[in-house]
Structures are given as C-alpha cells and as structure tokens.
Design a protein around this motif. Structure first.
Motif, PDB file in Angstrom:
ATOM      1  N   SER A 109       8.187   5.543  -0.506  1.00  4.59           N
ATOM      2  CA  SER A 109       7.448   4.293  -0.366  1.00  4.59           C
ATOM      3  C   SER A 109       6.130   4.446  -1.123  1.00  4.59           C
ATOM      4  N   CYS A 110       5.845   3.481  -1.972  1.00  2.00           N
ATOM      5  CA  CYS A 110       4.640   3.518  -2.797  1.00  2.00           C
ATOM      6  C   CYS A 110       3.398   3.511  -1.912  1.00  2.00           C
ATOM      7  N   THR A 111       2.363   4.245  -2.339  1.00  3.16           N
ATOM      8  CA  THR A 111       1.161   4.330  -1.502  1.00  3.16           C
ATOM      9  C   THR A 111       0.224   3.132  -1.709  1.00  3.16           C
ATOM     10  N   HIS A 112       0.552   2.239  -2.641  1.00  5.02           N
ATOM     11  CA  HIS A 112      -0.321   1.080  -2.872  1.00  5.02           C
ATOM     12  C   HIS A 112      -0.085   0.005  -1.807  1.00  5.02           C
ATOM     13  N   ARG A 113       0.971  -0.796  -1.952  1.00  7.05           N
ATOM     14  CA  ARG A 113       1.273  -1.787  -0.915  1.00  7.05           C
ATOM     15  C   ARG A 113       2.521  -1.426  -0.121  1.00  7.05           C
ATOM     16  N   GLY A 114       3.047  -0.222  -0.389  1.00  9.03           N
ATOM     17  CA  GLY A 114       4.138   0.275   0.453  1.00  9.03           C
ATOM     18  C   GLY A 114       5.543  -0.051   0.003  1.00  9.03           C
ATOM     19  N   ALA A 115       5.707  -0.609  -1.195  1.00 11.07           N
ATOM     20  CA  ALA A 115       7.063  -0.992  -1.621  1.00 11.07           C
ATOM     21  C   ALA A 115       7.998   0.226  -1.676  1.00 11.07           C
ATOM     22  N   HIS A 116       9.258  -0.024  -1.409  1.00  8.64           N
ATOM     23  CA  HIS A 116      10.310   0.991  -1.570  1.00  8.64           C
ATOM     24  C   HIS A 116      10.263   1.421  -3.034  1.00  8.64           C
TER      25      HIS A 116
ATOM     26  N   THR B  76       8.021   5.056 -11.196  1.00  2.00           N
ATOM     27  CA  THR B  76       7.076   3.957 -11.333  1.00  2.00           C
ATOM     28  C   THR B  76       7.455   2.830 -10.382  1.00  2.00           C
ATOM     29  N   CYS B  77       6.466   2.362  -9.643  1.00  2.00           N
ATOM     30  CA  CYS B  77       6.715   1.321  -8.665  1.00  2.00           C
ATOM     31  C   CYS B  77       6.921  -0.028  -9.377  1.00  2.00           C
ATOM     32  N   PRO B  78       7.936  -0.790  -8.952  1.00  2.00           N
ATOM     33  CA  PRO B  78       8.215  -2.060  -9.635  1.00  2.00           C
ATOM     34  C   PRO B  78       7.181  -3.151  -9.330  1.00  2.00           C
ATOM     35  N   TYR B  79       6.323  -2.931  -8.336  1.00  2.30           N
ATOM     36  CA  TYR B  79       5.416  -4.015  -7.918  1.00  2.30           C
ATOM     37  C   TYR B  79       4.184  -4.100  -8.828  1.00  2.30           C
ATOM     38  N   HIS B  80       3.295  -3.077  -8.809  1.00  5.90           N
ATOM     39  CA  HIS B  80       2.108  -3.121  -9.667  1.00  5.90           C
ATOM     40  C   HIS B  80       2.064  -1.981 -10.676  1.00  5.90           C
ATOM     41  N   GLY B  81       3.146  -1.183 -10.676  1.00  6.00           N
ATOM     42  CA  GLY B  81       3.282  -0.190 -11.735  1.00  6.00           C
ATOM     43  C   GLY B  81       2.621   1.160 -11.513  1.00  6.00           C
ATOM     44  N   TRP B  82       2.213   1.474 -10.303  1.00  4.11           N
ATOM     45  CA  TRP B  82       1.690   2.821 -10.080  1.00  4.11           C
ATOM     46  C   TRP B  82       2.810   3.826 -10.318  1.00  4.11           C
ATOM     47  N   SER B  83       2.435   4.993 -10.897  1.00  4.04           N
ATOM     48  CA  SER B  83       3.497   5.991 -11.069  1.00  4.04           C
ATOM     49  C   SER B  83       3.118   7.354 -10.514  1.00  4.04           C
TER      50      SER B  83
HETATM   51 FE1  FES Z   1       3.584  -0.043  -5.591  1.00  5.90          FE
HETATM   52 FE2  FES Z   1       1.737  -1.927  -5.743  1.00  5.90          FE
HETATM   53  S1  FES Z   1       3.191  -1.585  -4.171  1.00  5.90           S
HETATM   54  S2  FES Z   1       2.197  -0.404  -7.179  1.00  5.90           S
END
Ligand code: FES
Ligand code: FE
Length: 443
Positions: free
Chosen positions: A79-86, A99-106
């Motif tokens: 789970s991404c540490t930004h907004r928590g997306a899978h 790389t997270c599909p939501y805001h692109g953190w990797s």
């Molecule tokens: Fe993953 Fe924003 S939730 S980059």
C-alpha cells in the motif's frame, strides 16, 4: 453480546455451530489469529532473481514480496504511503521500482521512497523521503524454501512455531538435492466455505475420503482399496499442526517412495534419516496442515493408468466467514526427471487443481455447511460437547503408538478426531484470549 454468548459456551466446553460462520467471531479471528500467527506467503523458487516479486495476502492485508539486489527476501505492506492506494496489483513480475498509479510515487526493492513527482518544487524542504518508505511486514522467515511472515512483532521464532512439523516437512521438501520448485503460478479460486472447515478437512479428516471421494477409487485414479485413507497414522504435533501418513493394509506401500523414480532413491537415503526413509518409502499419501490455514497434500494419483506423486501446498485465505480464496501451489523435486515432472503436473491438475475430481468433491460439501448456517435452529446446535459429542472419532478406540519413528503423538489409524480436537483447542485458546483482552479493556 455475541462474544459473551460464545464465551459462555466456551467456558462450558461447547462449540456451537453458529460460531463457525459468525461475523463477530470472524472479526476476532482476523485480529487474534491472522494478525498473530505465521502465515505462508510462497516458495523461494517463485523469486528467482533480484527484482523478482509476487503479490500475496495475509487475510485482508496486501503483501508485496520481493527479492532485493542483495538476494534477500523482503515483505512490505502493498500500500502506497501517500494516500494508501494498493501499490502493485500484478500477480508477479520483475521490477527495479514500484510506481503508484495514483500520484506516481515510486519505491525501490528495499521499500525506500525514491521518486516523488514534482519533488521539491511542491514539497519544498519539508519532506524527508526516508520517512515515507513502504511499511515492512513485521516478521519474515523461511524454512526449507517456504516463506512465511507474521503481522505480529512479538511472534515466536518461525522454527519454534513449526516445531515438530519440521521433521515431516524435511521429508516432503528436503529429500532431494536442490529442494523443490513451484511449477507455474499458484492457482486460485473462491469457494463458498469457512476457512476452519477447509483446514480441518485437509489437516485432520481422512475419514471423509471413503465416502466423499469414493468415485475416485471406482475410476481407478486413487489407490484401489476403498479404505485406503484409513491405513497408517494420524500424528498430532501441537500448536494446531499435524498430519496423516497413509500406507496400505499391510503397512508396506505398493508405491515405494510414492512412485518417484528409482534413480532418486539413493538421494533420498542420503538426505533423510533412516526413520524418515522408513516412513517415506512406505507412505502412499501425506496430508496435513499447519495452523491456522496452511495445508498440504502429497498423494499418489492415477494419470493415464500410472500412479504419480506431487506435492500440493494451499492456503485458505478468508474473504469473510463464509468465503475462502483458495491459493494452490504445485511443487515437485527440482531433481526429478523432466518427464516425471510433466506427468506430476497433469496428475495435480486432474486431482486437486481447481477442476480436479477430488477438489470438486470437497468444494461441494464445504458449501453444504455454509448453506445451512443461517438456520434459526443453528442457534443452539453444538458441534462438540466437552469433546464428547461429534469430534469423538477414534476416542476410545485408539491409543497413541509407543515406537512411531517420528516425533509427535501418533495414533495407529488416520480415522481419529485427535488432530481435529487439537486444532479446535488452539482456535479456542486464541479466540478466548481475544475475549479476555476485550474484557480487560472495558474494565
Ligand atoms: Fe500513491 Fe498518491 S496514493 S502516489
Ligand atoms: Fe477431500
């Protein structure tokens, strides 16, 4: 109120049938059992090189399992540490970064946050990337190539958790040079079933075989004696673990070393102790489980007129109190001849793969337990009464044998409920602890 009702039952040694599929009990199981115990995630052969990854679940917790550049196996909350997306939703693959599909953190293979879209331009100096790495799963451990993890920082060491089961796992996983390999990917499917019942079915219930799987004897794809699953021993190992080792009526298997090629036997004799060899060479089927939800089966199964062996590992991932996702791995000795491996895979697909004959027999009866679970009269129907109701199989009939070659308490038949009772006891202990903790909190 439900919890109180269960506690009253448990105090009297009662196991009510409604508790099998009760939603509040399930919530306790998630926390007290799936949140605390060691959970099987996969086999080392699934992660071949640095960057190899697979995605798994511990009940409702998504897990990303990766091989790092140094060859270490690490597990993270997926789970991404930004907004928590899978974060990663592919089943498996090879990557340098996720790389997270939501805001692109990797994140890299070590779980470190290495890329933030627009970086300093939007976050200024305030963001300290080191603080935003993926959350590691608290404990990861490996035994004979099996990878386990626990969500509990306080979990006992994996080797202690497995205890005497290790001796038997060594037969199944450590007999061949190079160990075992997973072929294909774990197959998975959902079934209308409760995870406790599926675990009991595999770990401790050879008694169902002669009825539920009778047609496989008639088809000639199981050993020809309809009582084949009754001969041998049931072994209770503590911690809710145990297995049945089947042989024939004479105690000698007609399928020496489970039909594995004779060229492999000297290797087994080299890698296993004489006691392990005695058991292995005379076994027709090994079937058992490790608490709470890992089961295994190493049968001989008919394939185009020939009996063939394979190893099947499976977990019952609960998707609620009345649904499981079955995850099912096929394993075979790396050192086996290619021709045997091919036959073994087909043998698995025909028996315990999702469309296999034996699998369908079981899936059908598990659903029958769920179908009746909402009945009003279930409210006062008990499954066991202080061990004197219907978990009685073999109770007054079989005493433990004195000189069984392996560890654990061995009974001279597989038709006993001794192991089922020990699984139930372990479940009672963990669930009751949940109830006690809750009581303390409310005081
Ligand atoms: Fe993953 Fe924003 S939730 S980059
Ligand atoms: Fe079965």
């Amino acid at each position: 109120q439900t919890l109180q009702k269960l506690k009253e039952k448990l105090d009297k040694g009662l196991m009510p049938q409604w508790a099998v599929t009760d939603k509040d009990i399930y919530e306790l199981e998630r926390r007290q059992i799936f949140g605390k115990t060691w959970q099987f995630l996969g086999h080392e052969s699934e992660l071949k090189e640095p960057g190899s990854y697979v995605t798994r679940w511990i009940a409702s917790d998504p897990v990303l399992l990766v091989k790092t550049n140094s060859g270490e196996i690490k597990a993270f909350l997926n789970s991404c540490t930004h907004r928590g997306a899978h974060l990663c939703t592919a089943d498996f693959g090879k990557k340098k970064t996720f790389t997270c599909p939501y805001h692109g953190w990797s994140f890299n293979l070590e779980g470190e946050l290495v890329g933030v879209v627009s970086g300093k331009k939007v976050y200024g100096e305030k963001m300290i990337k080191d603080e935003w790495g993926l959350r590691p799963i608290p404990k990861v451990g490996m035994y004979q190539g099996l990878i386990f993890a626990s969500l509990d920082h306080q979990a006992m060491p994996l080797e202690d958790y497995l205890g005497d089961m290790k001796w038997y796992l060594d037969i199944l996983l450590g007999r061949s040079d190079g160990g075992m390999e997973v072929r294909g990917v774990p197959q998975r499917w959902t079934a209308q079933a409760n995870w406790k019942m599926t675990q009991e079915n595999f770990a401790s219930d050879p008694y169902h075989v002669q009825t539920n799987h009778r047609s496989t004897v008639e088809l000639g794809i199981s050993p020809s004696d309809p009582n084949f699953a009754s001969y041998g021993h049931q072994i209770v190992l503590g911690n809710g673990h145990g297995l049945s080792i089947m042989t024939s009526a004479t105690g000698k298997s007609p399928y020496k070393y489970q039909t594995l090629p004779e060229s492999m036997w000297p290797m087994f004799q080299r890698n296993l102790s004489p006691e392990q060899n005695e058991i292995f060479s005379n076994a027709t089927v090994f079937v058992g489980g490790m608490f709470p939800n890992l089961a295994f089966d190493s049968p001989v199964h008919g394939m185009e007129g020939e009996m063939i062996n394979y190893l099947n590992l499976r977990i019952w991932r609960p998707l609620g109190p009345d649904k499981v996702e079955v995850w099912c791995w096929f394993l075979i000795d790396k050192a086996a001849p290619e021709e045997y491996k091919e036959k073994a895979y087909k043998s698995y697909v025909g028996s315990f793969g999702p469309s296999g004959t034996l699998e369908q027999d079981d899936t059908e009866v598990w659903a029958r337990i769920i179908q009746v679970s909402d009945a009003l009269m279930m409210e006062d129907k008990e499954l066991s009464y202080n061990n004197v109701n219907n978990y009685l199989l073999g109770e007054d009939v079989f005493e433990p044998v004195e000189n069984f070659p392996g560890p654990g308490v061995a009974y001279p038949s597989t038709y006993t409920d001794n192991l089922a009772r020990s699984i139930q006891k372990r479940w009672f202990e963990l669930i009751s602890k949940g109830l006690l903790d809750e009581e303390e909190d409310s005081q």
